[in-house]
Design a protein around this motif. Structure first.
Motif, PDB file in Angstrom:
ATOM      1  N   THR A 208       2.749  -4.692   2.862  1.00  0.00           N
ATOM      2  CA  THR A 208       3.753  -3.757   3.358  1.00  0.00           C
ATOM      3  C   THR A 208       3.401  -2.321   2.970  1.00  0.00           C
ATOM      4  O   THR A 208       2.509  -2.074   2.157  1.00  0.00           O
ATOM      5  CB  THR A 208       5.149  -4.108   2.817  1.00  0.00           C
ATOM      6  OG1 THR A 208       5.105  -4.104   1.388  1.00  0.00           O
ATOM      7  CG2 THR A 208       5.601  -5.457   3.323  1.00  0.00           C
ATOM      8  N   ILE A 209       4.129  -1.385   3.560  1.00  0.00           N
ATOM      9  CA  ILE A 209       3.915   0.043   3.324  1.00  0.00           C
ATOM     10  C   ILE A 209       5.026   0.589   2.438  1.00  0.00           C
ATOM     11  O   ILE A 209       6.207   0.328   2.664  1.00  0.00           O
ATOM     12  CB  ILE A 209       3.904   0.822   4.662  1.00  0.00           C
ATOM     13  CG1 ILE A 209       2.678   0.449   5.491  1.00  0.00           C
ATOM     14  CG2 ILE A 209       3.937   2.325   4.416  1.00  0.00           C
ATOM     15  CD1 ILE A 209       1.355   0.823   4.861  1.00  0.00           C
ATOM     16  N   ASN A 210       4.635   1.358   1.427  1.00  0.00           N
ATOM     17  CA  ASN A 210       5.595   2.054   0.576  1.00  0.00           C
ATOM     18  C   ASN A 210       5.337   3.556   0.714  1.00  0.00           C
ATOM     19  O   ASN A 210       4.272   4.049   0.365  1.00  0.00           O
ATOM     20  CB  ASN A 210       5.437   1.638  -0.887  1.00  0.00           C
ATOM     21  CG  ASN A 210       6.499   2.282  -1.771  1.00  0.00           C
ATOM     22  OD1 ASN A 210       7.661   2.328  -1.419  1.00  0.00           O
ATOM     23  ND2 ASN A 210       6.085   2.781  -2.924  1.00  0.00           N
ATOM     24  N   LEU A 211       6.306   4.257   1.281  1.00  0.00           N
ATOM     25  CA  LEU A 211       6.167   5.691   1.515  1.00  0.00           C
ATOM     26  C   LEU A 211       6.606   6.460   0.269  1.00  0.00           C
ATOM     27  O   LEU A 211       7.738   6.325  -0.187  1.00  0.00           O
ATOM     28  CB  LEU A 211       7.032   6.083   2.719  1.00  0.00           C
ATOM     29  CG  LEU A 211       6.859   7.479   3.288  1.00  0.00           C
ATOM     30  CD1 LEU A 211       5.435   7.701   3.778  1.00  0.00           C
ATOM     31  CD2 LEU A 211       7.855   7.688   4.428  1.00  0.00           C
ATOM     32  N   VAL A 212       5.689   7.263  -0.273  1.00  0.00           N
ATOM     33  CA  VAL A 212       5.968   8.034  -1.485  1.00  0.00           C
ATOM     34  C   VAL A 212       6.000   9.511  -1.113  1.00  0.00           C
ATOM     35  O   VAL A 212       4.985  10.084  -0.724  1.00  0.00           O
ATOM     36  CB  VAL A 212       4.893   7.791  -2.570  1.00  0.00           C
ATOM     37  CG1 VAL A 212       5.298   8.471  -3.870  1.00  0.00           C
ATOM     38  CG2 VAL A 212       4.675   6.306  -2.794  1.00  0.00           C
TER      39      VAL A 212
ATOM     40  N   VAL B 234       0.851  -1.188   0.000  1.00  0.00           N
ATOM     41  CA  VAL B 234       0.000   0.000   0.000  1.00  0.00           C
ATOM     42  C   VAL B 234       0.885   1.234   0.000  1.00  0.00           C
ATOM     43  O   VAL B 234       1.795   1.351   0.829  1.00  0.00           O
ATOM     44  CB  VAL B 234      -0.940   0.026   1.225  1.00  0.00           C
ATOM     45  CG1 VAL B 234      -1.669   1.366   1.333  1.00  0.00           C
ATOM     46  CG2 VAL B 234      -1.957  -1.101   1.139  1.00  0.00           C
ATOM     47  N   ASN B 235       0.640   2.137  -0.916  1.00  0.00           N
ATOM     48  CA  ASN B 235       1.363   3.398  -0.964  1.00  0.00           C
ATOM     49  C   ASN B 235       0.746   4.393   0.015  1.00  0.00           C
ATOM     50  O   ASN B 235      -0.483   4.549   0.060  1.00  0.00           O
ATOM     51  CB  ASN B 235       1.326   4.005  -2.364  1.00  0.00           C
ATOM     52  CG  ASN B 235       2.149   3.225  -3.366  1.00  0.00           C
ATOM     53  OD1 ASN B 235       3.135   2.599  -3.004  1.00  0.00           O
ATOM     54  ND2 ASN B 235       1.751   3.254  -4.626  1.00  0.00           N
ATOM     55  N   ILE B 236       1.576   5.079   0.776  1.00  0.00           N
ATOM     56  CA  ILE B 236       1.157   6.163   1.656  1.00  0.00           C
ATOM     57  C   ILE B 236       1.899   7.421   1.207  1.00  0.00           C
ATOM     58  O   ILE B 236       3.114   7.405   1.020  1.00  0.00           O
ATOM     59  CB  ILE B 236       1.475   5.862   3.131  1.00  0.00           C
ATOM     60  CG1 ILE B 236       0.718   4.610   3.589  1.00  0.00           C
ATOM     61  CG2 ILE B 236       1.116   7.065   4.013  1.00  0.00           C
ATOM     62  CD1 ILE B 236      -0.790   4.736   3.588  1.00  0.00           C
ATOM     63  N   GLY B 237       1.162   8.530   1.031  1.00  0.00           N
ATOM     64  CA  GLY B 237       1.755   9.739   0.484  1.00  0.00           C
ATOM     65  C   GLY B 237       2.270  10.708   1.531  1.00  0.00           C
ATOM     66  O   GLY B 237       1.809  10.727   2.677  1.00  0.00           O
ATOM     67  N   PHE B 238       3.235  11.500   1.109  1.00  0.00           N
ATOM     68  CA  PHE B 238       3.743  12.621   1.905  1.00  0.00           C
ATOM     69  C   PHE B 238       4.035  13.773   0.974  1.00  0.00           C
ATOM     70  O   PHE B 238       4.690  13.604  -0.061  1.00  0.00           O
ATOM     71  CB  PHE B 238       5.030  12.238   2.653  1.00  0.00           C
ATOM     72  CG  PHE B 238       5.737  13.421   3.294  1.00  0.00           C
ATOM     73  CD1 PHE B 238       5.392  13.840   4.568  1.00  0.00           C
ATOM     74  CD2 PHE B 238       6.735  14.113   2.614  1.00  0.00           C
ATOM     75  CE1 PHE B 238       6.031  14.929   5.159  1.00  0.00           C
ATOM     76  CE2 PHE B 238       7.381  15.203   3.191  1.00  0.00           C
ATOM     77  CZ  PHE B 238       7.030  15.615   4.466  1.00  0.00           C
ATOM     78  N   THR B 239       3.555  14.970   1.325  1.00  0.00           N
ATOM     79  CA  THR B 239       3.962  16.188   0.644  1.00  0.00           C
ATOM     80  C   THR B 239       4.355  17.201   1.717  1.00  0.00           C
ATOM     81  O   THR B 239       3.597  17.444   2.659  1.00  0.00           O
ATOM     82  CB  THR B 239       2.875  16.756  -0.284  1.00  0.00           C
ATOM     83  OG1 THR B 239       3.343  17.994  -0.847  1.00  0.00           O
ATOM     84  CG2 THR B 239       1.547  16.991   0.434  1.00  0.00           C
ATOM     85  N   GLY B 240       5.548  17.752   1.592  1.00  0.00           N
ATOM     86  CA  GLY B 240       6.035  18.693   2.593  1.00  0.00           C
ATOM     87  C   GLY B 240       7.300  19.366   2.107  1.00  0.00           C
ATOM     88  O   GLY B 240       7.843  19.039   1.046  1.00  0.00           O
TER      89      GLY B 240
END
Length: 382
Positions: free
Chosen positions: A73-77, A29-35
């Protein structure tokens, strides 16, 4: 001890290269981050991302979580928005369209407000690391606010400063949306309780490293207390330059900046004597906090701040909710995250958050710390 990576480059580039091209892989599962991963707030953004990355690595090392009978698993994008709300919105659209993320972590209020214009329609959960109260007061059904709201800080910091530091205030906060809201609230609180604002000169903390001109305008009005705050690194430069120009008063430090990090940039705790701010994680003596600090130091070679700790526990809570419901539906996750926090092991919860309000805010305590005789001291709030 592992060598800390430059998150804005190595992590972001690696995840983008694999994830955006391929989309969500089976069992992932992709989890997003913008910062902000560049510019004056880059350290703040990287600190936030480090907590998420640490949580993701732990989750994956443990075999992931259950989703439809399959270990996932987690995939941090991660994407850099340079603290720009417009770029954050563009990044969020990209993260949803290309990586199908159910949730996006974002550490600035301007970006949160920009995403709230379309996240319910586009069906993704905003994991908001901002203490602006209106983030959850707006009624957005797919927003979770991670830190406590700053209205409690405004009252507590003002009361302490008026009683212990002086009655005249110089406003030297930042110009981004979050700082503007903070500044307007503390100015109102300060004057309503008998204090006087003698100068107001906000500065762009994200683009400048030379604050002498702006700070000199504040000092010229001889305030007893100075309001400062943006990300910790530029805030430390503002404090340093104020001291170099002879300012001897106290500081009210906006909660985005952390006193220990500000002191490190400014030249030591003596430079921030008389500062009032939030209690740094490094001062917490609870077992979950100290355990997290120890593990984070081993991973990154430095003491973590609240950005890392709160986002670390928030990602663990998000995954616990997906694990409990075996769903990546943002609405289902949002409904389950409060219970997930209650059931989460304390080793994953350095701030021991165990509930979420009906409107979507983590339930946490307001804290206050001051610098006295070169030491950070926690002060009880009435």
């Amino acid at each position: 001890m592992k060598i800390a990576k430059t998150l804005g480059q190595a992590v972001a580039a690696a995840t983008l290269g694999m994830s955006l091209a391929a989309g969500t892989m089976a069992g992932e599962v992709n989890i997003g981050f913008t910062g902000p991963l560049s510019g004056g707030a880059a350290l703040y953004g990287e600190n936030t991302l480090s907590g998420l990355r640490m949580a993701a690595e732990e989750i994956n090392a443990a075999g992931g979580f259950d989703l439809n009978g399959e270990k996932t698993t987690i995939n941090l994008v991660s994407l850099d928005d340079r603290y720009s709300p417009a770029q954050a919105a563009t990044n969020a659209k990209r993260l949803k369209q290309e990586s199908n993320v159910p949730a996006i972590f974002i550490p600035h209020s301007g970006g949160v407000f920009a995403l709230q214009d379309f996240n319910e329609k586009d069906n993704f959960l905003i994991m908001a690391y901002t203490s602006v109260p209106t983030v959850t007061e707006k009624g957005n059904s797919l927003t979770v606010r991670i830190p406590p709201t700053f209205d409690g800080y405004v009252r507590a910091f003002t009361d302490y400063a008026l009683e212990n530091l002086g009655t005249t205030l110089g406003m030297a906060g930042a110009t981004h949306e979050y700082a503007k809201i903070w500044g307007s609230m503390i100015e109102k609180e300060w004057t309503s309780k008998g204090g006087k604002v003698v100068a107001n000169n906000p500065m762009d903390y994200n683009k400048s490293a030379d604050f002498f001109t702006g700070v000199s305008r504040i000092i010229a009005e001889d305030p007893e207390v100075m309001f400062v705050g943006g990300a910790s690194e530029p805030t430390g430069l503002v404090v340093q330059q104020a001291r170099q120009m002879g300012f001897q008063g106290g500081f009210i430090v906006m909660d985005q900046a952390k006193i220990d990090e500000v002191a490190s940039v400014a030249g030591g705790l003596d430079m921030v004597e008389g500062a009032v701010g939030v209690v740094p994680l490094s001062v917490y003596e609870t077992e979950p906090a100290q355990d997290f600090i120890k593990r984070y130091k081993a991973e990154y070679g430095k003491t973590p701040g609240s950005e890392a700790a709160y986002n670390y526990l928030a990602l663990h809570g998000l995954v616990e909710a997906m694990d409990a419901t075996e769903s990546t539906d943002p609405k289902v996750i949002r409904a389950a995250i409060g219970k997930a926090l209650k059931n989460m092991p304390t080793s994953k919860n350095p701030y021991e958050v165990t509930d979420v309000t009906e409107k979507g805010g983590f339930v946490t305590d307001t804290t206050l710390a001051v610098v006295k005789d070169g030491k950070i001291v926690q002060v009880d709030i009435d």
